[in-house]
Design a protein around this motif. Sequence first.
Motif, PDB file in Angstrom:
ATOM      1  N   ALA A 144      37.908  48.157  41.701  1.00 32.94           N
ATOM      2  CA  ALA A 144      37.916  48.206  40.230  1.00 32.94           C
ATOM      3  C   ALA A 144      37.531  46.843  39.660  1.00 32.94           C
ATOM      4  CB  ALA A 144      39.294  48.632  39.732  1.00 32.94           C
ATOM      5  N   ALA A 145      38.031  45.772  40.274  1.00 28.88           N
ATOM      6  CA  ALA A 145      37.734  44.421  39.770  1.00 28.88           C
ATOM      7  C   ALA A 145      36.240  44.110  39.877  1.00 28.88           C
ATOM      8  CB  ALA A 145      38.554  43.379  40.541  1.00 28.88           C
ATOM      9  N   ARG A 146      35.604  44.579  40.962  1.00 29.30           N
ATOM     10  CA  ARG A 146      34.158  44.339  41.106  1.00 29.30           C
ATOM     11  C   ARG A 146      33.391  45.005  39.970  1.00 29.30           C
ATOM     12  NH1 ARG A 146      35.320  45.024  46.826  1.00 29.30           N
ATOM     13  NH2 ARG A 146      34.900  47.263  46.725  1.00 29.30           N
ATOM     14  N   VAL A 147      33.788  46.233  39.640  1.00 30.95           N
ATOM     15  CA  VAL A 147      33.104  46.938  38.556  1.00 30.95           C
ATOM     16  C   VAL A 147      33.371  46.256  37.214  1.00 30.95           C
ATOM     17  CG1 VAL A 147      33.149  49.094  37.236  1.00 30.95           C
ATOM     18  CG2 VAL A 147      32.899  49.146  39.716  1.00 30.95           C
ATOM     19  N   VAL A 162      34.171  47.395  27.122  1.00 34.00           N
ATOM     20  CA  VAL A 162      35.512  47.511  27.700  1.00 34.00           C
ATOM     21  C   VAL A 162      35.889  48.984  27.874  1.00 34.00           C
ATOM     22  CG1 VAL A 162      36.955  47.429  25.602  1.00 34.00           C
ATOM     23  CG2 VAL A 162      37.821  46.502  27.745  1.00 34.00           C
ATOM     24  N   THR A 163      35.363  49.837  27.016  1.00 33.12           N
ATOM     25  CA  THR A 163      35.649  51.271  27.151  1.00 33.12           C
ATOM     26  C   THR A 163      35.055  51.794  28.454  1.00 33.12           C
ATOM     27  OG1 THR A 163      35.487  51.356  24.766  1.00 33.12           O
ATOM     28  CG2 THR A 163      35.544  53.449  25.895  1.00 33.12           C
ATOM     29  N   VAL A 164      33.826  51.430  28.740  1.00 32.44           N
ATOM     30  CA  VAL A 164      33.173  51.854  29.985  1.00 32.44           C
ATOM     31  C   VAL A 164      33.959  51.344  31.194  1.00 32.44           C
ATOM     32  CG1 VAL A 164      31.116  51.562  31.441  1.00 32.44           C
ATOM     33  CG2 VAL A 164      30.857  51.956  28.976  1.00 32.44           C
ATOM     34  N   ALA A 165      34.277  50.055  31.172  1.00 32.44           N
ATOM     35  CA  ALA A 165      34.959  49.452  32.319  1.00 32.44           C
ATOM     36  C   ALA A 165      36.372  50.015  32.495  1.00 32.44           C
ATOM     37  CB  ALA A 165      35.006  47.934  32.160  1.00 32.44           C
ATOM     38  N   ASP A 166      37.038  50.274  31.390  1.00 34.46           N
ATOM     39  CA  ASP A 166      38.397  50.824  31.415  1.00 34.46           C
ATOM     40  C   ASP A 166      38.427  52.179  32.142  1.00 34.46           C
ATOM     41  OD1 ASP A 166      40.875  50.071  30.548  1.00 34.46           O
ATOM     42  OD2 ASP A 166      40.532  50.552  28.444  1.00 34.46           O
ATOM     43  N   PHE A 167      37.547  53.075  31.720  1.00 31.08           N
ATOM     44  CA  PHE A 167      37.491  54.407  32.344  1.00 31.08           C
ATOM     45  C   PHE A 167      37.050  54.309  33.804  1.00 31.08           C
ATOM     46  CE2 PHE A 167      36.888  56.146  27.888  1.00 31.08           C
ATOM     47  CZ  PHE A 167      38.067  56.865  27.871  1.00 31.08           C
ATOM     48  N   ALA A 168      36.047  53.479  34.062  1.00 31.69           N
ATOM     49  CA  ALA A 168      35.543  53.368  35.438  1.00 31.69           C
ATOM     50  C   ALA A 168      36.628  52.790  36.348  1.00 31.69           C
ATOM     51  CB  ALA A 168      34.281  52.500  35.463  1.00 31.69           C
ATOM     52  N   GLY A 207      53.533  45.791  43.598  1.00 32.53           N
ATOM     53  CA  GLY A 207      52.719  45.472  42.426  1.00 32.53           C
ATOM     54  C   GLY A 207      51.494  44.681  42.841  1.00 32.53           C
ATOM     55  N   LEU A 208      50.368  44.962  42.177  1.00 29.42           N
ATOM     56  CA  LEU A 208      49.131  44.222  42.441  1.00 29.42           C
ATOM     57  C   LEU A 208      48.483  43.823  41.119  1.00 29.42           C
ATOM     58  CD1 LEU A 208      48.917  46.996  44.592  1.00 29.42           C
ATOM     59  CD2 LEU A 208      47.464  45.265  45.613  1.00 29.42           C
ATOM     60  N   LEU A 209      47.988  42.606  41.079  1.00 33.00           N
ATOM     61  CA  LEU A 209      47.271  42.116  39.898  1.00 33.00           C
ATOM     62  C   LEU A 209      45.920  41.564  40.336  1.00 33.00           C
ATOM     63  CD1 LEU A 209      50.039  39.973  38.088  1.00 33.00           C
ATOM     64  CD2 LEU A 209      49.210  42.247  37.406  1.00 33.00           C
ATOM     65  N   GLY A 210      44.845  42.223  39.910  1.00 35.49           N
ATOM     66  CA  GLY A 210      43.502  41.708  40.183  1.00 35.49           C
ATOM     67  C   GLY A 210      43.028  40.977  38.926  1.00 35.49           C
ATOM     68  N   CYS A 211      42.720  39.702  39.060  1.00 40.47           N
ATOM     69  CA  CYS A 211      42.392  38.866  37.894  1.00 40.47           C
ATOM     70  C   CYS A 211      41.015  38.226  38.101  1.00 40.47           C
ATOM     71  CB  CYS A 211      43.450  37.778  37.726  1.00 40.47           C
ATOM     72  SG  CYS A 211      45.157  38.383  37.794  1.00 40.47           S
ATOM     73  N   GLN A 256      39.892  52.955  36.007  1.00 41.42           N
ATOM     74  CA  GLN A 256      40.938  53.954  36.278  1.00 41.42           C
ATOM     75  C   GLN A 256      40.445  55.008  37.267  1.00 41.42           C
ATOM     76  OE1 GLN A 256      43.717  55.026  33.290  1.00 41.42           O
ATOM     77  NE2 GLN A 256      43.866  57.165  33.920  1.00 41.42           N
ATOM     78  N   ALA A 257      39.196  55.463  37.088  1.00 40.05           N
ATOM     79  CA  ALA A 257      38.653  56.480  38.000  1.00 40.05           C
ATOM     80  C   ALA A 257      38.630  55.955  39.437  1.00 40.05           C
ATOM     81  CB  ALA A 257      37.237  56.884  37.559  1.00 40.05           C
ATOM     82  N   ILE A 258      38.214  54.710  39.614  1.00 41.60           N
ATOM     83  CA  ILE A 258      38.085  54.137  40.965  1.00 41.60           C
ATOM     84  C   ILE A 258      39.444  53.968  41.638  1.00 41.60           C
ATOM     85  CG2 ILE A 258      37.465  52.013  42.189  1.00 41.60           C
ATOM     86  CD1 ILE A 258      35.103  51.825  40.093  1.00 41.60           C
ATOM     87  N   VAL A 259      40.409  53.425  40.916  1.00 44.03           N
ATOM     88  CA  VAL A 259      41.742  53.256  41.518  1.00 44.03           C
ATOM     89  C   VAL A 259      42.340  54.628  41.841  1.00 44.03           C
ATOM     90  CG1 VAL A 259      44.096  52.405  41.163  1.00 44.03           C
ATOM     91  CG2 VAL A 259      42.147  51.011  40.423  1.00 44.03           C
ATOM     92  N   CYS A 260      42.199  55.574  40.932  1.00 46.79           N
ATOM     93  CA  CYS A 260      42.756  56.917  41.174  1.00 46.79           C
ATOM     94  C   CYS A 260      42.070  57.594  42.355  1.00 46.79           C
ATOM     95  CB  CYS A 260      42.626  57.792  39.929  1.00 46.79           C
ATOM     96  SG  CYS A 260      43.772  57.320  38.626  1.00 46.79           S
ATOM     97  N   GLN A 261      40.772  57.372  42.503  1.00 45.70           N
ATOM     98  CA  GLN A 261      40.052  57.962  43.638  1.00 45.70           C
ATOM     99  C   GLN A 261      40.602  57.415  44.944  1.00 45.70           C
ATOM    100  OE1 GLN A 261      37.522  56.189  45.663  1.00 45.70           O
ATOM    101  NE2 GLN A 261      37.198  58.019  46.923  1.00 45.70           N
ATOM    102  N   ARG A 262      40.801  56.095  45.017  1.00 47.97           N
ATOM    103  CA  ARG A 262      41.322  55.482  46.246  1.00 47.97           C
ATOM    104  C   ARG A 262      42.744  55.975  46.533  1.00 47.97           C
ATOM    105  NH1 ARG A 262      36.573  53.437  46.019  1.00 47.97           N
ATOM    106  NH2 ARG A 262      36.040  51.542  47.167  1.00 47.97           N
ATOM    107  N   LEU A 263      43.575  56.060  45.501  1.00 42.53           N
ATOM    108  CA  LEU A 263      44.957  56.490  45.733  1.00 42.53           C
ATOM    109  C   LEU A 263      45.015  57.970  46.110  1.00 42.53           C
ATOM    110  CD1 LEU A 263      46.940  54.617  42.932  1.00 42.53           C
ATOM    111  CD2 LEU A 263      46.727  54.016  45.350  1.00 42.53           C
TER     112      LEU A 263
END
Length: 329
Positions: free
Chosen positions: A16-19, A41-47, A152-156, A49-56
């Motif tokens: 998600a951070a790469r995107v 930010v709208t594009v990145a926000d949705f993308a 907990g994870l924080l990607g910054c 969430q989709a990527i993290v949810c796909q991995r989980l």
Amino acid sequence: MYEAELSAGLEGVRAAARVCRAVQQRLVTAETLEKKDKSPVTVADFASQAIVCQRLEAAFPSDALVGEEGSAELRDGSQTELCDAVVREVAAEVSGAPGASAVLDWIDRGAADGSTARYWTLDPIDGTKGFLRGEQYAVALGLLEEGEVKLGLLGCPNLPDGSGGQGALFAAVRGGGARAYSLWDEGDTTGTAIRVSDITDTRAARFCESVESAHSNQEEAGEIARQLGMTQEPFRIDSQCKYASVARADASIYLRMPTRADYREKIWDHAAGMIVVEEAGGRVTDVNGNDLDFGHGRTLDENRGIVATCGPIHDRVIEVVRAVRGAAS
Ligand code: AMP
Ligand code: MG
């Protein structure tokens, strides 16, 4: 403990951070800044969430997730350009050329309400205002069980990594300490332990707070700092990068002073940050000194504001916070 969860979390947050980084570099331009255009930010926000949810979903198919975003806006048919842009960004990180329906379904995996015993919580881009300014933001992922944050994870992506580079990743497992990892090098599976500041006198402390004065009462924080004898300027930084800053001793206090009596903090704004600070040796409560209570679904209904510190100074900070807030009301 939680090794598989940590590993899936690291993978999802890194992807998600790469995107997010790519979108910020490509789409946040002088023009969008000028127009206050929020579409990047709208594009990145949705993308994100989709990527993290796909991995989980791949690793833990039956786990629920409480995410900040829902796909309603993308499904109503009027936003085809936005929807196409999101699908394109997701395709950069998910193999098999996923189509719109798969991407929307991943986003909607985040629609849980937090009523199950175990669930994840995600802020796909915490600090959207920082993202749009080209500044700090975070991908924040937490895992809760029975109302307790376990991981907990924080990607910054824009936070200095401490050795001249940009981008930092923090993760903490309950009882296992907090660690900093390379955000961009997937080969870094061990990270290095991080620890809060060892100061014991508030006069030596530096505090961090929101850049946005609508999210935290900066005037009140200034008065608290004055009464605590703090002389350093506040460190203003968007997102849960504030928790990361306390966890790795860039600052010793994070103050989030309520601006409105009716605002309730969102769990995805605090779950990951809280455990990273606690596992780095610090303390996190609300402004009254109460523990954060994650037993009420999507919001921290029983808490007001946030105070995070390196630990030994916590009670003293709360004492002054309460005095200043009491005097104001
Ligand atoms: P920060 O970057 O720390 O300023 O926090 C960003 C977060 O503030 C967003 O994710 C919002 O959920 C949250 N937020 C929005 N309005 C408020 C408010 N009135 N008080 C506190 N937090 C808020
Ligand atoms: Mg947020």
